[in-house]
Design an enzyme around this catalytic site. Sequence first.
Site, PDB file in Angstrom:
ATOM      1  N   HIS A   1     -75.943  61.778  70.935  1.00  0.00           N
ATOM      2  CA  HIS A   1     -74.408  61.846  71.675  1.00  0.00           C
ATOM      3  C   HIS A   1     -75.126  63.344  72.387  1.00  0.00           C
ATOM      4  CE1 HIS A   1     -72.543  59.297  69.295  1.00  0.00           C
ATOM      5  NE2 HIS A   1     -73.081  60.286  68.492  1.00  0.00           N
TER       6      HIS A   1
ATOM      7  N   ASN B   1     -66.938  56.637  66.578  1.00  0.00           N
ATOM      8  CA  ASN B   1     -67.887  55.411  67.557  1.00  0.00           C
ATOM      9  C   ASN B   1     -66.530  54.637  68.241  1.00  0.00           C
ATOM     10  OD1 ASN B   1     -70.624  57.050  67.719  1.00  0.00           O
ATOM     11  ND2 ASN B   1     -71.416  56.071  66.519  1.00  0.00           N
TER      12      ASN B   1
ATOM     13  N   TYR C   1     -74.344  68.093  60.632  1.00  0.00           N
ATOM     14  CA  TYR C   1     -73.092  68.842  61.624  1.00  0.00           C
ATOM     15  C   TYR C   1     -72.989  69.988  61.955  1.00  0.00           C
ATOM     16  CZ  TYR C   1     -72.319  63.721  63.079  1.00  0.00           C
ATOM     17  OH  TYR C   1     -72.114  62.109  63.320  1.00  0.00           O
TER      18      TYR C   1
HETATM   19 FE1  HDE Z   1     -72.705  61.305  64.563  1.00  0.00          FE
HETATM   20  N1  HDE Z   1     -74.509  63.449  64.806  1.00  0.00           N
HETATM   21  N2  HDE Z   1     -74.913  61.408  62.540  1.00  0.00           N
HETATM   22  N3  HDE Z   1     -73.049  59.815  64.000  1.00  0.00           N
HETATM   23  N4  HDE Z   1     -72.174  62.016  65.907  1.00  0.00           N
HETATM   24  C1  HDE Z   1     -74.063  63.925  65.808  1.00  0.00           C
HETATM   25  O1  HDE Z   1     -74.217  66.633  65.922  1.00  0.00           O
HETATM   26  C2  HDE Z   1     -75.671  62.583  62.426  1.00  0.00           C
HETATM   27  C3  HDE Z   1     -73.293  59.063  63.018  1.00  0.00           C
HETATM   28  C4  HDE Z   1     -71.412  61.412  65.946  1.00  0.00           C
HETATM   29  O2  HDE Z   1     -69.747  64.434  71.119  1.00  0.00           O
HETATM   30  C5  HDE Z   1     -75.392  65.519  65.675  1.00  0.00           C
HETATM   31  O3  HDE Z   1     -73.073  68.068  67.659  1.00  0.00           O
HETATM   32  C6  HDE Z   1     -76.106  62.170  61.276  1.00  0.00           C
HETATM   33  C7  HDE Z   1     -71.876  58.130  63.042  1.00  0.00           C
HETATM   34  C8  HDE Z   1     -70.698  61.266  67.262  1.00  0.00           C
HETATM   35  O4  HDE Z   1     -70.271  66.607  69.966  1.00  0.00           O
HETATM   36  C9  HDE Z   1     -75.902  65.631  64.394  1.00  0.00           C
HETATM   37  C10 HDE Z   1     -75.766  60.573  61.164  1.00  0.00           C
HETATM   38  C11 HDE Z   1     -71.101  58.330  63.907  1.00  0.00           C
HETATM   39  C12 HDE Z   1     -71.335  62.850  67.689  1.00  0.00           C
HETATM   40  C13 HDE Z   1     -75.378  64.163  64.038  1.00  0.00           C
HETATM   41  C14 HDE Z   1     -74.947  60.789  61.581  1.00  0.00           C
HETATM   42  C15 HDE Z   1     -71.312  59.354  64.500  1.00  0.00           C
HETATM   43  C16 HDE Z   1     -72.551  62.773  67.008  1.00  0.00           C
HETATM   44  C17 HDE Z   1     -76.271  66.058  66.955  1.00  0.00           C
HETATM   45  C18 HDE Z   1     -76.351  59.639  60.167  1.00  0.00           C
HETATM   46  C19 HDE Z   1     -70.022  57.123  63.991  1.00  0.00           C
HETATM   47  C20 HDE Z   1     -71.289  63.753  68.816  1.00  0.00           C
HETATM   48  C21 HDE Z   1     -74.711  67.043  67.759  1.00  0.00           C
HETATM   49  C22 HDE Z   1     -76.050  60.062  58.727  1.00  0.00           C
HETATM   50  C23 HDE Z   1     -68.871  57.213  62.944  1.00  0.00           C
HETATM   51  C24 HDE Z   1     -70.092  65.071  68.510  1.00  0.00           C
HETATM   52  C25 HDE Z   1     -74.900  67.240  66.649  1.00  0.00           C
HETATM   53  C26 HDE Z   1     -70.370  65.629  69.749  1.00  0.00           C
HETATM   54  C27 HDE Z   1     -73.430  64.308  66.529  1.00  0.00           C
HETATM   55  C28 HDE Z   1     -75.724  63.437  62.631  1.00  0.00           C
HETATM   56  C29 HDE Z   1     -74.621  59.327  62.059  1.00  0.00           C
HETATM   57  C30 HDE Z   1     -70.899  59.714  65.853  1.00  0.00           C
HETATM   58  C31 HDE Z   1     -77.200  65.884  64.303  1.00  0.00           C
HETATM   59  C32 HDE Z   1     -77.229  62.604  60.035  1.00  0.00           C
HETATM   60  C33 HDE Z   1     -72.062  56.394  61.613  1.00  0.00           C
HETATM   61  C34 HDE Z   1     -69.548  61.096  68.310  1.00  0.00           C
HETATM   62  O5  HDE Z   1     -75.157  66.355  63.074  1.00  0.00           O
END
Ligand code: HDE
Length: 704
Positions: free
Chosen positions: A89, A162, A376
């Site tokens: 992202h 999402n 996160y």
């Molecule tokens: Fe994320 N995801 N994600 N994700 N995600 C990040 O956090 C992660 C997942 C989502 O505008 C990271 O700040 C794991 C699902 C958004 O700043 C990180 C898993 C969904 C954003 C991270 C998921 C999301 C992130 C990278 C699997 C939809 C952007 C930068 C368990 C429900 C937020 C950050 C923004 C961002 C980890 C799966 C949505 C690495 C471990 C499912 C919208 O922490």
Amino acid sequence: MSDKSLYTATADTQSDSATTDRAVDTGGGGEHHQQPDLARLTTAQGIPVADNQNTLKAGARGPALLEDFHFREKMFHFDHERIPERVVHARGYGAHGYFETTEDLSDLTAAHLFQEKGRKVPAFVRFSTVAGNKGSFDLARDARGFAVKLYTEDGNWDIVGNNIPVFFIQDAIKFPDLVHSVKEAPDRAFPQAQSAHDNFWDFISLMPEAMHMIMWTMSDRGIPRSFRFMEGFGVHTFRFVNADGEGQFVKFHWKTKQGLQSVLWNEAVKINGADPDFHRRDLWNAIEAGDLPEWELGIQVFDDAFADAFPFDVLDATKLIPEEDVPVRIVGRLVLDRTVDNFFSETEQVAFCTQNIVPGIDFTDDPLLQGRNFSYLDTQVKRLGGPNFTHIPINAPKCPIHHFQQDGQMAMHAPKGRANYEPNSWKKGGPRADPHTGFRPYNAHVEGEKRKARPESFADHYSQARQFYLSQTPIEQTHIADALVFELSKVKTPVIRERVVSHLLVIDHGLAADVADGLGLSPIPDAAKPAKDPVEGLKPSDALSIQKNGPGSFGGRKLGILATDRVEDAILDNLKSAVENIGGTVEIVSMNVGGIITKDGVSIAADEKIDGAPSVLFDAVAVLATEDGAEALAAMLPARDFVSDAFGHAKFIAYTGPAKGLFKAAGVRETDSGMVELSSPDEIDGFVSKLSDLRFWDRLSDGQ
Ligand code: HDE
């Protein structure tokens, strides 16, 4: 060169640059040129600066001196401007707004903001693509992040969702693999910002649990028209907990008031070239123009009995609950009403954490959500450099905060007094936990063996993929097949393509046959063996189709008028105001950016020159040309492309008679009922009324 001539040259340069300085440096220039209304330029330590053009040197042409603290501070700060981009992202765009509760939900949740209709809290939203880096283009085929931070009176509540209600994987432990597979390969560092490559499809073809999400990303949901025209989902099942400690399951939805709209893939690839910032520009322009985007918060609430009877596990993030089974109840509205002052401070530094929930909301045991709760917080420490990222204004709660956490890098608070532990017996002893209003987890019953295992209830990977596919209109189904063919045709390893088709065979034979045909794959491989027999007879759900949930109006959408000199004033003016009256915007495109002179001699500035404004940037187009004008346009490739693309992309097209010459040159031999000739202003209403539809789809189903 003598020393004297050198000195003169430098003096000249200095006076030139001082003039430039005054014009462009908002910090103010040298003393002589300082304008009274501009602030005095200082260093970060507040020391006034006299010369912002030259480093301190030993002689005008001499070596630079280390003692130039202004130069060193300026360069030092510049060298440290970047922070690590988000690992996923990375490319995103944010805006401020507010959330307003429209229903009292106190029977369901103790969350302060839902205790009464009309409660309003500030909000910040960041939309994003997932796979591309910070500088990638907006129209990648990808899921979009839809992350919402609500600054409630009980602390920050982040719904980090999402635009797609399900996810690729079921367990967080697979997330690094998923992300590695979709991002650029480690050796060659490409392909970037796309999933059309071997590594991604290799991984996916070995992970059947991804099939439902693949249907969504390959559908038009993967290429939204803009952030404003997409919906958001919390994805996981959460808990609502009321004041009596009773819990219900809940899923969150953000329903766009703008309606759903996507672009075509052929448009997406062209938009990426013509305007890589298409989505961020759209959001910025809409808010700046006062056309405020709005979403409704919807909830699906259900109890344990429903969860037990539902054919899939509600803790499995690769599944959704159809709206026909549990209707979405609208309980609030989110309005974005302010662009950021500074992209870095706000959009880049905003730190969403799934663990940020408030009393009245709780997690469930969804293994993806549990893993995210760890990830996160961890990622913010890396990105923002320490534990005090909550001190950054965009992340700081807007309610009172009191705790005993202290120190650390970049601490911005200066807590008073000696009490930094608890319990203590000091008079000013600091805050205490409140068992009545403080956060209490839902008292879920938990037992079981400690195991690394996937529950049997997570084993059906195909049924909802099929349900999604069957819920699409025929055109949308064609788009899914086309997307799969495109992506897989970029995969160089035949066995990977075959593996994907073997999964598609379990989802839908027709889809698999179309994809195999598009790939020239013969013979068709055997179907994959599902771990669990798919559920038969799931009913299609209209809520899953974009075309069935379109805007229904031209509000917030854009008409591009390609106009030439001597165009009739009444047609141009009336068309413009008719579109603006229904909430649309209009841009004038002409042969040169200076604009056009109308038949009545009025000079109208162009918003764009034809080379820079292909029709893919507009939702519908008009070609208002005279005979001469059409002839001149017909000789220009960008003008021919403007027309042939608008036609090929099934856009509604208005035109003046002479424009037919341009159409012919562009290969559009016959007009159809998606095209309206404006021989007089009377025909404008007929054209404008068509615009409430997304596109003139009949043109595509005619096979043209
Ligand atoms: Fe994320 N995801 N994600 N994700 N995600 C990040 O956090 C992660 C997942 C989502 O505008 C990271 O700040 C794991 C699902 C958004 O700043 C990180 C898993 C969904 C954003 C991270 C998921 C999301 C992130 C990278 C699997 C939809 C952007 C930068 C368990 C429900 C937020 C950050 C923004 C961002 C980890 C799966 C949505 C690495 C471990 C499912 C919208 O922490």
